[in-house]
Design an enzyme around this catalytic site. Structure first.
Site, short mmCIF file in Angstrom:
data_model
loop_
_atom_site.label_atom_id
_atom_site.label_comp_id
_atom_site.label_asym_id
_atom_site.label_seq_id
_atom_site.Cartn_x
_atom_site.Cartn_y
_atom_site.Cartn_z
N GLU A 186 3.21 -6.19 6.84
CA GLU A 186 2.19 -6.86 6.02
C GLU A 186 2.00 -8.30 6.47
O GLU A 186 1.47 -8.53 7.53
CB GLU A 186 2.50 -6.77 4.52
N GLU A 220 4.92 -5.37 1.65
CA GLU A 220 3.75 -4.49 1.52
C GLU A 220 3.27 -4.32 0.09
O GLU A 220 2.10 -4.02 -0.15
CB GLU A 220 4.09 -3.11 2.11
N THR A 272 3.18 -2.06 10.47
CA THR A 272 3.08 -3.35 9.80
C THR A 272 4.33 -3.71 9.01
O THR A 272 5.10 -2.82 8.61
CB THR A 272 1.87 -3.32 8.83
N SER A 329 -5.52 -1.17 4.58
CA SER A 329 -6.77 -1.21 5.35
C SER A 329 -6.56 -0.68 6.75
O SER A 329 -7.49 -0.71 7.56
CB SER A 329 -7.27 -2.65 5.47
N THR A 363 0.43 -7.37 11.33
CA THR A 363 0.38 -5.97 11.74
C THR A 363 0.22 -5.81 13.26
O THR A 363 0.03 -6.78 13.98
CB THR A 363 -0.75 -5.25 10.95
N ARG A 406 3.79 5.02 4.83
CA ARG A 406 3.54 3.81 4.04
C ARG A 406 4.75 3.49 3.16
O ARG A 406 5.42 4.41 2.64
CB ARG A 406 2.32 4.07 3.15
N GLY A 419 -4.99 -6.94 11.37
CA GLY A 419 -5.99 -7.89 10.87
C GLY A 419 -6.27 -7.79 9.38
O GLY A 419 -7.35 -8.20 8.95
N GLY A 420 -5.34 -7.25 8.56
CA GLY A 420 -5.60 -7.16 7.12
C GLY A 420 -6.86 -6.34 6.89
O GLY A 420 -7.15 -5.40 7.62
N1 GLY Z 1 -0.82 -4.72 5.12
C1 GLY Z 1 -1.87 -4.36 5.98
C2 GLY Z 1 -2.56 -3.13 5.54
O1 GLY Z 1 -1.88 -2.20 5.17
O2 GLY Z 1 -3.74 -3.05 5.52
#
Ligand code: GLY
Length: 599
Positions: free
Chosen positions: A438, A456, A436, A484, A418, A129, A504-505
């Site tokens: 973001e 992000e 991703t 997510s 993503t 991340r 998909g966020g």
């Molecule tokens: N930016 C998408 C996620 O990390 O959920």
């Protein structure tokens, strides 16, 4: 809704993959000349596209890769067909995705990876991340009056850019589980970057739709809108700067990204972004580390559903939904039952209430990680689902926790983008990785190294406190924003049976939970489970996938008390099921990906 699968093995040459007992690193040679007709060749790609159009899964005997773009899948398939591991193939897939699907993922972003080890039977994860720079403060996304910025005022520019994690994750996965020569894994992406690739319809449409934001920064405009006109589908687009970055990484590893000229280019781009500069430094990049973490696993229908724990909310929230539903007989209700969707929708709302209160980067804030998925806690939460109408009162619960801490509910905004990669290799390893930058095109900043930089940090809560109570997912220096992303591996009796994930966020959580339920409860094969229309409930409104049979449930759900909304729900599910007879690969018809498998 069940559909048949298609066998591509008529197109598969018998490649030199040794029997399991004889495998050694010497057997892996991704540079070896590819056969003209193979499981990764153009005929196989066409067959996979045809299978997807016909709603059919793709069959493979010993390996499978499913991802968002045929060129990336081909690169991974070539590695797997020559005896590379799932980790090797992931490096090749990610390197190509960063070129051909630059709006969704790439070197300038972050990723989470779940790994099932065929030799040991262990499941582990890698957290790649992005992190907040050391000079970031909890007020990063607030006006001077302490009010949250508007979303796109925060996104576009340098302020939202987190220290990228994908290159470090690629290297860590390869070091731990790779067999192929690292440098060779970049060769296909490098030739596409140097010689150009064909712009896909989806990339072209997204560039056109975002032309104004992409045009705010000269390097981004010059690449996506050369001469002021947006690239169109079918154009050949080269990215020699990206090729150079990959060459540097091929010869010097991830260090070539985190130090030296590539890193200097990132820092300069972030710090000089017109109108909205960020605070990232060379030190931030040099300090970046991918982290191996224990998975979060939950029991569901006598399976173990394993995924990514904090800083992702993915496995905890999917796990809470499934854990609450485990006591309800969805199988006998069936996929067309409004009552089944009442249960799924309200289990999801309860899970999202806990997510908003408790979930964040547990290296920075105490979290009741085990308590949130403890069977007793979920059984108590699930009692609220009894009855036949939608819940009127949704509040976070009180999971068991050896820590006294009061958190306020967060305020983060997440937009879908993503990409997801699922891989199974000839050694019995399974890899599920969601990757991703973001938002679509991230911060819209293109680094001199030929890749987009993420936004992000806007996955943090813009507010840091509510009524004086701190928010767990507030910005802090060195912290990772809550995600997510829910890369998942489902096991039965310790062996993987399903590898799945989606972009998909925050709707990722609903897409993944639905696909698991469709497969395990409703017996759908992997392609049918992916295709099944989406119904997603996060914070109250039930999103029903427009133009599909999901809309048929609108009246019944409204009568139960749900607010509903028909809309496009562009998941990008890529999944593999592992059965006694072999492998089935599925790719989401809502995007451009395919699955390829072989022997
Ligand atoms: N930016 C998408 C996620 O990390 O959920």
């Amino acid at each position: 809704m069940l559909r048949t699968s298609v066998l591509l093995s008529s197109l598969v040459f018998s490649l030199a993959v040794p029997a399991l007992a004889q495998q050694s690193t010497d057997a892996v040679n991704p540079e070896a000349e590819a056969p003209t007709l193979s499981a990764s060749g153009d005929e196989a790609v066409q067959a996979a596209l045809d299978a997807k159009s016909a709603g059919q899964a793709v069959e493979g005997e010993r390996w499978m890769v499913s991802a968002a773009n045929p060129l990336a899948v081909q690169a991974g398939a070539r590695v797997l067909s020559k005896g590379g591991t799932a980790a090797d193939a992931m490096v090749a897939v990610q390197a190509v995705l960063g070129l051909v699907e630059p709006q969704s993922s790439g070197l300038g972003g972050g990723a989470f990876l779940v790994w099932y080890d065929g030799a040991s039977g262990d499941v582990t994860t890698i957290d790649g991340r992005e992190t907040a720079p050391l000079d970031a403060t909890p007020r990063l996304f607030q006006t001077s009056e302490g009010e949250p910025l508007k979303f796109f005022d925060a996104v576009v520019g340098g302020r939202s850019v987190g220290v990228p994690g994908t290159p470090a994750l690629m290297e860590m996965a390869h070091t731990k589980w790779g067999r192929a020569d690292w440098a060779g894994l970049f060769s296909e992406a490098i030739s596409h970057a140097d010689e150009g690739f064909t712009v896909s319809p989806r990339l072209a449409a997204l560039v056109e739709g975002d032309a104004e934001r992409l045009s705010r920064f000269a390097p981004t405009k010059d690449y996506f809108l050369p001469g002021g006109s947006a690239i169109v589908a079918g154009d050949t687009l080269a990215n020699p700067a990206y090729g150079d970055t990959l060459r540097a990484m091929a010869s010097r590893g991830a260090d070539a990204f985190y130090t030296g000229s590539v890193a200097e280019g990132i820092v300069a781009t972030v710090r000089t972004a017109a109108g909205n500069p960020g605070v990232m430094s060379m030190l931030d990049l040099a300090l970046y580390q991918a982290k191996e973490r224990a998975p979060v696993c939950v029991e569901y229908r006598a399976h173990e559903v394993c995924g990514m724990g904090p800083p992702s909310s993915g496995a905890l929230t999917v796990g809470q939904i499934l854990g609450m539903l485990d006591g309800y007989d969805l199988a006998s209700m069936g996929p067309d039952s409004a009552d089944a969707w009442r249960l799924i929708g309200d289990a999801s709302r309860l899970a999202f209430a806990d997510r908003g209160r408790y979930m964040a980067d547990s290296d920075f804030v105490p979290m009741p990680t085990e308590g949130l998925v403890a069977p007793d806690y979920l059984a108590t939460r699930a009692e609220q689902l009894q009855g036949d109408t939608a819940l009127t009162d949704i509040a976070p619960g009180t999971p068991e926790w050896d820590h006294a801490q009061l958190w306020a509910d967060d305020a983060s905004i997440e937009f879908p983008s993503t990409s997801h990669i699922s891989i199974y290799d000839v050694y019995g390893n399974a890899l599920s990785m969601t990757t991703t930058i973001e938002n679509g095109f991230g911060s819209r900043l293109m680094a001199p190294g030929g890749f987009l930089l993420n936004n992000e940090l806007t996955d943090f809560s813009f507010r840091s406190h509510r009524d004086g109570v701190p928010i767990a997912n507030r910005v802090e220096p060195g912290k990772r924003p809550r995600s997510s992303m829910a890369p998942t591996i489902v096991l039965q009796d310790g062996a993987p049976v399903l590898v799945v994930g989606s972009p998909g966020g925050s709707r990722i959580i609903g897409y993944v939970a639905k696909t698991i339920i469709a497969h395990l409860d409703w017996g759908m094969d992997v392609q049918s489970a992916i295709e099944m229309p989406h119904l997603v409930n996060r914070f109250g409104t039930y999103d029903l996938e427009e133009g599909t049979s999901a809309a048929d449930l609108e009246t019944a759900l409204t009568e139960m008390g749900f607010k509903t909304n028909q809309r496009g729900l562009t998941s990008g599910l890529h999944a593999i099921s592992i059965t006694g007879e072999g492998l089935l690969g599925g790719a989401d018809p809502r995007r451009e990906g395919i699955a390829l498998g072989g022997q």
